[in-house]
Write a protein that holds these residues in place. Structure first.
Motif, PDB file in Angstrom:
ATOM      1  N   GLY A 154       0.822  -1.209   0.000  1.00  0.00           N
ATOM      2  CA  GLY A 154       0.000   0.000   0.000  1.00  0.00           C
ATOM      3  C   GLY A 154       0.851   1.252   0.000  1.00  0.00           C
ATOM      4  N   ALA A 155       1.906   1.252   0.828  1.00  0.00           N
ATOM      5  CA  ALA A 155       2.798   2.419   0.873  1.00  0.00           C
ATOM      6  C   ALA A 155       3.478   2.633  -0.474  1.00  0.00           C
ATOM      7  CB  ALA A 155       3.836   2.231   1.975  1.00  0.00           C
ATOM      8  N   ALA A 156       3.905   1.535  -1.108  1.00  0.00           N
ATOM      9  CA  ALA A 156       4.597   1.646  -2.398  1.00  0.00           C
ATOM     10  C   ALA A 156       3.668   2.163  -3.490  1.00  0.00           C
ATOM     11  CB  ALA A 156       5.187   0.298  -2.794  1.00  0.00           C
ATOM     12  N   VAL A 157       2.460   1.640  -3.538  1.00  0.00           N
ATOM     13  CA  VAL A 157       1.534   2.064  -4.593  1.00  0.00           C
ATOM     14  C   VAL A 157       1.090   3.513  -4.390  1.00  0.00           C
ATOM     15  CG1 VAL A 157      -0.709   1.426  -3.609  1.00  0.00           C
ATOM     16  CG2 VAL A 157      -0.339   1.133  -6.055  1.00  0.00           C
ATOM     17  N   LEU A 158       1.206   4.003  -3.141  1.00  0.00           N
ATOM     18  CA  LEU A 158       0.854   5.389  -2.844  1.00  0.00           C
ATOM     19  C   LEU A 158       2.036   6.338  -2.998  1.00  0.00           C
ATOM     20  CD1 LEU A 158      -1.447   4.670   0.220  1.00  0.00           C
ATOM     21  CD2 LEU A 158      -2.177   5.738  -1.927  1.00  0.00           C
ATOM     22  N   GLY A 159       3.161   5.819  -3.494  1.00  0.00           N
ATOM     23  CA  GLY A 159       4.261   6.693  -3.889  1.00  0.00           C
ATOM     24  C   GLY A 159       5.501   6.673  -3.024  1.00  0.00           C
ATOM     25  N   CYS A 160       5.539   5.881  -1.962  1.00  0.00           N
ATOM     26  CA  CYS A 160       6.753   5.816  -1.131  1.00  0.00           C
ATOM     27  C   CYS A 160       7.886   5.167  -1.923  1.00  0.00           C
ATOM     28  CB  CYS A 160       6.483   5.013   0.135  1.00  0.00           C
ATOM     29  SG  CYS A 160       5.329   5.802   1.249  1.00  0.00           S
ATOM     30  N   LYS A 161       9.021   5.810  -1.937  1.00  0.00           N
ATOM     31  CA  LYS A 161      10.122   5.354  -2.780  1.00  0.00           C
ATOM     32  C   LYS A 161      10.941   4.244  -2.140  1.00  0.00           C
ATOM     33  CE  LYS A 161      10.640   9.851  -5.042  1.00  0.00           C
ATOM     34  NZ  LYS A 161       9.938   9.387  -6.233  1.00  0.00           N
ATOM     35  N   GLN A 162      10.950   4.187  -0.800  1.00  0.00           N
ATOM     36  CA  GLN A 162      11.753   3.179  -0.105  1.00  0.00           C
ATOM     37  C   GLN A 162      10.912   2.571   1.017  1.00  0.00           C
ATOM     38  OE1 GLN A 162      14.980   4.356   2.607  1.00  0.00           O
ATOM     39  NE2 GLN A 162      16.340   3.030   1.431  1.00  0.00           N
ATOM     40  N   VAL A 163      10.581   1.288   0.860  1.00  0.00           N
ATOM     41  CA  VAL A 163       9.763   0.579   1.845  1.00  0.00           C
ATOM     42  C   VAL A 163      10.525  -0.650   2.308  1.00  0.00           C
ATOM     43  CG1 VAL A 163       7.536  -0.489   2.334  1.00  0.00           C
ATOM     44  CG2 VAL A 163       7.675   1.382   0.669  1.00  0.00           C
ATOM     45  N   MET A 164      10.620  -0.825   3.622  1.00  0.00           N
ATOM     46  CA  MET A 164      11.293  -1.986   4.201  1.00  0.00           C
ATOM     47  C   MET A 164      10.269  -2.826   4.945  1.00  0.00           C
ATOM     48  SD  MET A 164      14.416   0.391   5.415  1.00  0.00           S
ATOM     49  CE  MET A 164      13.227   1.747   5.429  1.00  0.00           C
ATOM     50  N   ALA A 165      10.084  -4.078   4.503  1.00  0.00           N
ATOM     51  CA  ALA A 165       9.089  -4.982   5.071  1.00  0.00           C
ATOM     52  C   ALA A 165       9.805  -6.043   5.893  1.00  0.00           C
ATOM     53  CB  ALA A 165       8.262  -5.626   3.962  1.00  0.00           C
ATOM     54  N   CYS A 166       9.554  -6.046   7.185  1.00  0.00           N
ATOM     55  CA  CYS A 166      10.265  -6.938   8.101  1.00  0.00           C
ATOM     56  C   CYS A 166       9.286  -7.863   8.814  1.00  0.00           C
ATOM     57  CB  CYS A 166      11.050  -6.112   9.117  1.00  0.00           C
ATOM     58  SG  CYS A 166      11.574  -7.015  10.578  1.00  0.00           S
ATOM     59  N   ASP A 167       9.627  -9.143   8.889  1.00  0.00           N
ATOM     60  CA  ASP A 167       8.860 -10.087   9.692  1.00  0.00           C
ATOM     61  C   ASP A 167       9.826 -11.127  10.234  1.00  0.00           C
ATOM     62  OD1 ASP A 167       5.496 -10.745   9.605  1.00  0.00           O
ATOM     63  OD2 ASP A 167       6.844 -12.189  10.553  1.00  0.00           O
ATOM     64  N   PHE A 168       9.555 -11.632  11.443  1.00  0.00           N
ATOM     65  CA  PHE A 168      10.431 -12.645  12.028  1.00  0.00           C
ATOM     66  C   PHE A 168      10.100 -14.030  11.508  1.00  0.00           C
ATOM     67  CE2 PHE A 168      11.862 -15.304  15.734  1.00  0.00           C
ATOM     68  CZ  PHE A 168      13.219 -15.134  15.488  1.00  0.00           C
ATOM     69  N   ASN A 169       8.889 -14.187  10.950  1.00  0.00           N
ATOM     70  CA  ASN A 169       8.465 -15.487  10.416  1.00  0.00           C
ATOM     71  C   ASN A 169       8.944 -15.647   8.978  1.00  0.00           C
ATOM     72  OD1 ASN A 169       6.393 -17.300   8.913  1.00  0.00           O
ATOM     73  ND2 ASN A 169       6.110 -17.800  11.067  1.00  0.00           N
ATOM     74  N   HIS A 170       9.683 -16.717   8.725  1.00  0.00           N
ATOM     75  CA  HIS A 170      10.290 -16.921   7.413  1.00  0.00           C
ATOM     76  C   HIS A 170       9.235 -17.063   6.315  1.00  0.00           C
ATOM     77  CE1 HIS A 170      12.515 -19.336   4.268  1.00  0.00           C
ATOM     78  NE2 HIS A 170      13.271 -18.277   4.418  1.00  0.00           N
ATOM     79  N   LEU A 171       8.145 -17.788   6.594  1.00  0.00           N
ATOM     80  CA  LEU A 171       7.108 -17.970   5.583  1.00  0.00           C
ATOM     81  C   LEU A 171       6.430 -16.644   5.241  1.00  0.00           C
ATOM     82  CD1 LEU A 171       5.519 -19.871   3.760  1.00  0.00           C
ATOM     83  CD2 LEU A 171       3.988 -20.343   5.686  1.00  0.00           C
ATOM     84  N   ALA A 172       6.274 -15.777   6.246  1.00  0.00           N
ATOM     85  CA  ALA A 172       5.703 -14.451   5.983  1.00  0.00           C
ATOM     86  C   ALA A 172       6.599 -13.655   5.045  1.00  0.00           C
ATOM     87  CB  ALA A 172       5.503 -13.698   7.296  1.00  0.00           C
ATOM     88  N   VAL A 173       7.910 -13.728   5.253  1.00  0.00           N
ATOM     89  CA  VAL A 173       8.843 -13.014   4.377  1.00  0.00           C
ATOM     90  C   VAL A 173       8.754 -13.551   2.948  1.00  0.00           C
ATOM     91  CG1 VAL A 173      11.262 -12.452   3.950  1.00  0.00           C
ATOM     92  CG2 VAL A 173      10.403 -12.491   6.291  1.00  0.00           C
ATOM     93  N   LYS A 174       8.673 -14.874   2.797  1.00  0.00           N
ATOM     94  CA  LYS A 174       8.538 -15.471   1.463  1.00  0.00           C
ATOM     95  C   LYS A 174       7.239 -15.024   0.800  1.00  0.00           C
ATOM     96  CE  LYS A 174       9.651 -19.723   0.660  1.00  0.00           C
ATOM     97  NZ  LYS A 174       9.729 -21.198   0.751  1.00  0.00           N
ATOM     98  N   THR A 175       6.171 -14.932   1.585  1.00  0.00           N
ATOM     99  CA  THR A 175       4.883 -14.495   1.043  1.00  0.00           C
ATOM    100  C   THR A 175       4.963 -13.039   0.602  1.00  0.00           C
ATOM    101  OG1 THR A 175       3.745 -16.036   2.529  1.00  0.00           O
ATOM    102  CG2 THR A 175       2.418 -14.284   1.548  1.00  0.00           C
ATOM    103  N   THR A 176       5.601 -12.199   1.404  1.00  0.00           N
ATOM    104  CA  THR A 176       5.792 -10.800   1.036  1.00  0.00           C
ATOM    105  C   THR A 176       6.603 -10.680  -0.250  1.00  0.00           C
ATOM    106  OG1 THR A 176       5.624  -9.983   3.305  1.00  0.00           O
ATOM    107  CG2 THR A 176       6.817  -8.606   1.754  1.00  0.00           C
ATOM    108  N   LEU A 177       7.680 -11.456  -0.354  1.00  0.00           N
ATOM    109  CA  LEU A 177       8.509 -11.426  -1.566  1.00  0.00           C
ATOM    110  C   LEU A 177       7.697 -11.786  -2.798  1.00  0.00           C
ATOM    111  CD1 LEU A 177      11.807 -13.054  -0.261  1.00  0.00           C
ATOM    112  CD2 LEU A 177      11.594 -10.767  -1.237  1.00  0.00           C
ATOM    113  N   ASN A 178       6.847 -12.796  -2.672  1.00  0.00           N
ATOM    114  CA  ASN A 178       6.005 -13.196  -3.800  1.00  0.00           C
ATOM    115  C   ASN A 178       5.079 -12.054  -4.214  1.00  0.00           C
ATOM    116  OD1 ASN A 178       4.737 -15.122  -5.677  1.00  0.00           O
ATOM    117  ND2 ASN A 178       3.014 -15.066  -4.272  1.00  0.00           N
ATOM    118  N   ASN A 179       4.500 -11.358  -3.222  1.00  0.00           N
ATOM    119  CA  ASN A 179       3.591 -10.252  -3.546  1.00  0.00           C
ATOM    120  C   ASN A 179       4.328  -9.030  -4.085  1.00  0.00           C
ATOM    121  OD1 ASN A 179       0.972 -11.306  -2.963  1.00  0.00           O
ATOM    122  ND2 ASN A 179       1.515 -11.316  -0.798  1.00  0.00           N
TER     123      ASN A 179
END
Length: 274
Positions: A154-179
């Motif tokens: 959402g932040a990226a599509v609204l124009g943020c140039k640098q977004v850092m997505a952090c999660d401690f759960n490995h599967l969540a990170v993989k899911t974020t990468l896919n999206n």
């Protein structure tokens, strides 16, 4: 594209197995959810023989229970398009037809991470991110507890140039990468695995944390928390919110809004003062 989560076969294990590439590369294997010393293996079809092979290679681990359910039953919600302001969040296999250019589309594959984006805290966070990004200059965002990555998207599509997505759960990170790849935001969003309270020194204009209170209480006590110009804190029950607000009242911070539309889950919007 068809819905890959139409039918889930879930294996609840009393340990955390090593899943080798021979399994990871199989199309019907959807991922492993790890929670302390237990894990859940997800497949899109009956996979008893494959799980038996995994257990043979991982001595001391056994199946506690097996489940069969739809993806919607697992998530506890329908997986369908919905709107927050002018954002359309939709699964890649169900994209609404037609767009006059006023709607910004976010493709969200929820995978088998809990949540379709419809939880009250997620919608409140996304609504506040929309407000900030459309009325202020928000160039960088740190999203702690990213889950599927929806708030980062959402932040990226609204124009943020640098977004850092952090999660401690490995599967969540993989899911974020896919999206991230689905939405072609590889140059705007960085997804990584880490504990939120350990990365508070990362500078950003906006901190978003939709996480458990036991993590948040340590996070807001870090000195680098005051280096974030704006913050959105969520995932808090009423009693937890009182503790967070009490801790924040000792800092040079202005609380702009506290919202709790369902009477249960709270979201706080605030700003650090110069």
């Amino acid at each position: 594209m068809i819905n890959p989560y139409d039918k889930l076969h879930i294996y609840y294990l009393d340990g955390i197995p090593n899943i080798d590439k021979s399994v990871q590369n199989i199309e019907t294997f959807l991922g492993t959810w790890v929670d302390e010393d237990i894990s859940f293996l997800f497949f899109s079809c009956f996979s008893d023989d494959m799980v038996e092979g995994i257990l043979k290679r991982n001595k001391g681990i056994s199946v506690v229970e097996k489940y069969e359910m739809t993806g919607e039953q697992w998530h506890g919600d329908r997986i369908e398009p919905y709107y927050v302001k002018d954002l359309c969040i939709c699964p890649p296999w169900n994209i609404p037809i037609g767009n006059d250019g006023t709607i910004k589309r976010i493709l969200l594959d929820p995978g088998v991470v809990f949540g379709t984006g419809r939880h009250q805290t997620t919608e409140d966070c996304l609504d506040l991110i929309h407000r900030l990004c459309t009325s202020h200059r928000i160039q960088s965002v740190l999203d702690i507890g990213s889950g599927t990555g929806l708030l980062s998207l959402g932040a990226a599509v609204l124009g943020c140039k640098q977004v850092m997505a952090c999660d401690f759960n490995h599967l969540a990170v993989k899911t974020t990468l896919n999206n991230i790849r689905l939405n072609k935001f590889e140059n705007q969003i960085l997804a990584f695995q880490a504990k939120g309270e350990e990365i508070m020194d990362i500078p950003c204009d906006l901190l978003v944390a939709n996480i458990h209170y036991d993590v948040m209480q340590h996070m807001i006590d870090k000195p680098f928390f005051l280096g974030k110009k704006w913050f959105v804190l969520s995932g808090l029950l009423n009693s937890e919110t009182k503790k967070v607000l009490a801790a924040l009242s000792q800092k040079n911070i202005h609380i702009i809004e506290r919202r709790c539309p369902d009477g249960i889950w709270n979201t706080i919007l605030g700003k650090t003062m110069p």
